[in-house]
Design a protein around this motif. Sequence first.
Motif, PDB file in Angstrom:
ATOM      1  N   THR A 533      -6.336   2.275   3.366  1.00 49.06           N
ATOM      2  CA  THR A 533      -5.698   3.543   2.964  1.00 49.06           C
ATOM      3  C   THR A 533      -4.781   3.327   1.774  1.00 49.06           C
ATOM      4  OG1 THR A 533      -5.786   4.159   5.292  1.00 49.06           O
ATOM      5  CG2 THR A 533      -4.434   5.545   3.889  1.00 49.06           C
ATOM      6  N   TYR A 534      -4.111   2.159   1.775  1.00 48.46           N
ATOM      7  CA  TYR A 534      -3.210   1.862   0.653  1.00 48.46           C
ATOM      8  C   TYR A 534      -4.002   1.824  -0.653  1.00 48.46           C
ATOM      9  CZ  TYR A 534       0.315  -0.494  -2.175  1.00 48.46           C
ATOM     10  OH  TYR A 534       1.213  -0.814  -3.165  1.00 48.46           O
ATOM     11  N   SER A 643      -7.343   4.932  11.819  1.00 50.85           N
ATOM     12  CA  SER A 643      -8.015   3.629  11.967  1.00 50.85           C
ATOM     13  C   SER A 643      -9.417   3.800  12.528  1.00 50.85           C
ATOM     14  CB  SER A 643      -7.233   2.732  12.928  1.00 50.85           C
ATOM     15  OG  SER A 643      -5.920   2.603  12.474  1.00 50.85           O
TER      16      SER A 643
HETATM   17  N1  LIG Z   1      -1.695  -4.362  -1.556  1.00 54.72           N
HETATM   18  C1  LIG Z   1      -0.668  -3.925  -0.770  1.00 54.72           C
HETATM   19  N2  LIG Z   1       0.562  -3.966  -1.249  1.00 54.72           N
HETATM   20  C2  LIG Z   1       1.593  -3.546  -0.467  1.00 54.72           C
HETATM   21  N3  LIG Z   1       1.449  -3.049   0.795  1.00 54.72           N
HETATM   22  C3  LIG Z   1       0.230  -2.997   1.313  1.00 54.72           C
HETATM   23  C4  LIG Z   1      -0.896  -3.423   0.563  1.00 54.72           C
HETATM   24  N4  LIG Z   1      -1.976  -3.226   1.317  1.00 54.72           N
HETATM   25  C5  LIG Z   1      -1.564  -2.702   2.519  1.00 54.72           C
HETATM   26  N5  LIG Z   1      -0.222  -2.549   2.502  1.00 54.72           N
HETATM   27  C6  LIG Z   1       0.606  -1.996   3.596  1.00 54.72           C
HETATM   28  O1  LIG Z   1       0.088  -2.477   4.815  1.00 54.72           O
HETATM   29  C7  LIG Z   1       0.154  -1.443   5.808  1.00 54.72           C
HETATM   30  C8  LIG Z   1      -1.242  -1.163   6.353  1.00 54.72           C
HETATM   31  O2  LIG Z   1      -2.044  -0.702   5.312  1.00 54.72           O
HETATM   32  P1  LIG Z   1      -3.100   0.460   5.477  1.00 54.72           P
HETATM   33  O3  LIG Z   1      -2.560   1.536   6.362  1.00 54.72           O
HETATM   34  O4  LIG Z   1      -3.517   0.881   4.126  1.00 54.72           O
HETATM   35  O5  LIG Z   1      -4.195  -0.231   6.266  1.00 54.72           O
HETATM   36  P2  LIG Z   1      -5.583   0.363   6.720  1.00 54.72           P
HETATM   37  O6  LIG Z   1      -6.575  -0.656   6.584  1.00 54.72           O
HETATM   38  O7  LIG Z   1      -5.819   1.642   6.017  1.00 54.72           O
HETATM   39  O8  LIG Z   1      -5.309   0.685   8.258  1.00 54.72           O
HETATM   40  P3  LIG Z   1      -6.117   1.698   9.138  1.00 54.72           P
HETATM   41  O9  LIG Z   1      -7.499   1.221   9.322  1.00 54.72           O
HETATM   42  O10 LIG Z   1      -5.325   1.692  10.409  1.00 54.72           O
HETATM   43  O11 LIG Z   1      -6.060   2.998   8.418  1.00 54.72           O
HETATM   44  C9  LIG Z   1       0.673  -0.242   5.113  1.00 54.72           C
HETATM   45  O12 LIG Z   1       2.061  -0.164   5.404  1.00 54.72           O
HETATM   46  C10 LIG Z   1       0.502  -0.503   3.647  1.00 54.72           C
HETATM   47  O13 LIG Z   1       1.504   0.095   2.873  1.00 54.72           O
END
Ligand SMILES: Nc1ncnc2c1ncn2[C@@H]1O[C@H](COP(=O)(O)OP(=O)(O)OP(=O)(O)O)[C@@H](O)[C@H]1O
Length: 783
Positions: A533-534, A643
Motif C-alpha cells: 500500500t505504501y 491485507s
Molecule cells: N519503503 C518504505 N518506507 C517507509 N515506510 C514503509 C515503506 N514500506 C512500508 N512502510 C511502512 O510499513 C507499514 C506497512 O506497510 P503497508 O501497509 O504498505 O504494507 P502492506 O503490504 O500494504 O500491508 P497489507 O497487506 O496489510 O495492506 C506501513 O506503516 C508503511 O508506512
Amino acid sequence: MYAIYSLLVYIFYTLFRKEPSQDDGQLLEPEPPQLVESISALQGERARLAEEIQGLRQELDEREKDKQQLAGSFHLQIQELKQQIEEREDELARLRTGMGVTDSEKRIHNLTVENEGLKQSLGVTQGLLQQLAAVSAQPSALLAKENEDLRGQVQRLEASLQQKLAQLAQLEGQVDALQWHKEEEARQLDERLCALQQALDAQLSRAPDVQVSWVWGRRVMHTHTQEARQLDERLCALQQALDAQLSRAPNVQYVTQTVEVESPSTLRSLAEAEERNRVLQEQLSSQGERCQRLTEQLQGSEEVAAGLRHKILAYEHEMAQLREQLLREISHLEAQKEEAVKEASECSEQHLDQLRQQFAGVRQRLAVLQPLLRSIRTDYGSLRGQVRSFSDFYEAALKEARQQMCSAISEVSEANQDLREKYQHEVLLRRKYHDQLVELKGNIRVLCRLKPVTEAEQQASEASVAVSTEPGSESSVTTSYKGKERTFELDKVFLPQATQEEVFLEIEPLVLSCLNGYNVCIFAYGQTGSGKTYTMEGVPDDPGINQRALEVLYREMEAKQGLCKYAVSLSLVEIYNEVIRDLLGKDPQERLDIKLNPDGSGQLHVPGLTCVEVQGFREIKKMLALGKRNRATHCTNMNERSSRSHALLTITITGTDLATGTKTSGKLNLVDLAGSERVWKSGAQGERLKEAQSINKSLLALGEVIQALRAKQPHVPFRNSKLTYLLQDSLGRGNKTVMMVQISPLQRDVGETVCSLKFAQRVCKVELGPAARRVDPSGPGEA
Ligand SMILES: Nc1ncnc2c1ncn2[C@@H]1O[C@H](COP(=O)(O)OP(=O)(O)OP(=O)(O)O)[C@@H](O)[C@H]1O
C-alpha cells in the motif's frame, strides 16, 4: 263699693281693649331702628358701589389708554426694527458690492446673522403684540358685559331703594298718626283720672266702706300711669334714634319719627339686596384679579420690549464699532492700494526700461538674423526638394522591403511546414523508440522493493536481517533461508532507502504509454506489511505510484493540449473473497459481476460499475479519497481487510489526435494485491480459511495466467479468478505489466520473502513482447 269696682273694671277693660285695636298688634314687635339702619347701610353700599364702578370705569379707560400706548410703542419698535433691518441690508449690499476683503466678508456674514436675529426679534414682538391684542380684546368684552350687568343691578337696587323710601314715607305717616293718637289718649286718660279723682273724693266723703275699692283703684291707676310713662320713655328713645339716623344719613332726613313696623317683604328684599351685594363683591374681586393679570402681562410685554430695546442698542453699538473698524480698514486698504499702485508704476517703468533695452537688443539681433533667415529659407527649399525626392525613394524602398518580407515569410512558412513534418516524424520516431525501449526492457517487468527496518523493529529481538543485495548490482537480491543462500535475479531491485520518486521514475515510461493506447497493469505483490500500500498509495506527504502516475499523465495531457484531446474515466473496485464491490458506487456492499460487453466487441464489462469521467487531477484525488472512505466504512478492521482484499484502480484514457483524428484508448490498472502469506497452510479455519482460500485462488490464478502466457499457450485461464478475469485485457499479449514485489528484509519474514521472490522469478520468465528476456541460468529454479 260695687259700683266703684265696676267702674274700675270698665276703665281697665276699655283701656286694654282699645290699645290692641289701635296698634293692630304691631306695637308688640316694633323694631324701626334696624330697618333704618339697613336702609342707610344699603344707601351707603349703593354709594360705595357707584364709586367703585366709577373707579373701575376710570381704571378701564386708563388700561385702554395704556394698551393703545403700548400697541403704539410696539408699532414704533417694529417700524424701528424694520428700518434697522433695511439699513443693515443696505449696508450689507454696500459691503457686498464693495471690496472683497476677507474681514468684510466675515462682517457681512456677522451682519447677516444679526439681521436674521433682528428679524426673529421682530417676529417675536409682532407675535407678542397680536397676543396682547387678543388678550386685551377678550377682557374688554367681558368687562363691558360685566359693566352692563352691574349697571342693571344698580338700577334694580335704585328701584328697590325707591320702593323702600316710599314704604318709609308711609311708615312716617303712620308714626305721625300714632304719635297724635298717643298724645290724645294720654290727654283723655289725664282727664279721666281727674274725673275719677273727683269721683273718688266724692265717694270717700260719702262712704268709708268704699275705702278698699279706692285703694285697689289707686293701684290700678298707678300701674296705668307707669305704663304711660314707659310709653313716653320709649317714644323719647325712638325720637332720639330717629334724630341720630337723621343726623347720620342726609337722604333720610325726612324720617323724623320712630318706625315701629317692619314688614317681612322688606326683610326679604333686604336679604336679596345683601345677596346681590355679595355677588357684586365677588364680581369686583374677579375683575380685580383680571386687572392684576392684565397688569402682569403688560409688565411682561414691557420687559420684552425693554430687552429688545437693549439688544437693539447693543447691535447699534456693535454696528457703530464695526462701521468704525470697516472705515479704518478701508482707509488702510486705500493706503495699501496707493502704495501698491505706486510700486507697480515704479516697477512697470523699470520693466518698460528693460523691455526697451531688450527691444533694442532684439532689433540688433534681428538685423543680424535676417541674412541668416534668408540662408535658412534657401536651405529649407533645398531640404523640401530633398524630402520630396526622399518620400519617392522611401516608398520604393518600402515596396521592395515588403516584397522581400513576403518572400521571407513564404520561405519561413515553407521551412515551418518542413519543420512540422520533421516534428511529426520525430514524434512518431520517439513513440517508436519509446515502445522499442519498453519492449527491450520487457513487457513484463518485475521490480523488487525492500522495506526499510523501522526503529521499533530494530529494537525488537528478531531484528536480524535475512536479505542482502550485491554491491554494484541493481537487479539481484540474496536471501538466507534455512542455512542456504539464494540469489534472485529480477529487472530491478530497490534498496530500503529508495524513495517513492525513484521507484516511480522507473515505471514512468510505461505509465505514459497509456496515452498512446496501451493497456498497462501495475500490481504490488508481497506479504502483509511488506509495503504494498505504501508503494501504490503512499502517504499524504509522499504519494505513491497511483497519484504520481495520474499526475504525470495529466501533465503530459496538458502538454499535448493543442495536439490531442483526452477523456479520462475512473473506476475503483475491491475484490474480497472473490466478490467484486464498487468503491465509488452508491452501495459499496452490492456484489458486481463480470460479463462480456453486449456490444459484441468481445470486451469485458462489469454491469453497474461506477465509471466516473474526471476533468482534472484534483477530482481524481477526491474520488480516491471517497473510495478509501467507502473501503474503511464497510469493514471493522481496515488493516485486516486491506491485507485480505485486492484493490483495483482502473483509469481509462481515450485520446483523439487533433491533426489526424486518430483515436486511441489506453487503460492503466493499478492493483494493490492482498497479502500473499501462506495463512491457509497454517491450518486456519472458518472465515480466515475462506479468506486464505480466496486469496490463494486469485494469486494462483494470477500465477497460472502468467505461466500460460509464458508458455504461449493458446488458452490463458483468465477466468479462474475474479482478479485475472478483470485484468484480462491488461495482462494479455501486447500489453505492459509491472509487478512490484515487496519484501521484508527481516529474518522472521524470510520464508514469505523467499516465496514472493520465487513468484517474481516465475513472472520474469514470461515473454509477452517481441523482446525476450534473458534469465540467468545460474539463478534459482521454480518453487
Ligand atoms: N519503503 C518504505 N518506507 C517507509 N515506510 C514503509 C515503506 N514500506 C512500508 N512502510 C511502512 O510499513 C507499514 C506497512 O506497510 P503497508 O501497509 O504498505 O504494507 P502492506 O503490504 O500494504 O500491508 P497489507 O497487506 O496489510 O495492506 C506501513 O506503516 C508503511 O508506512
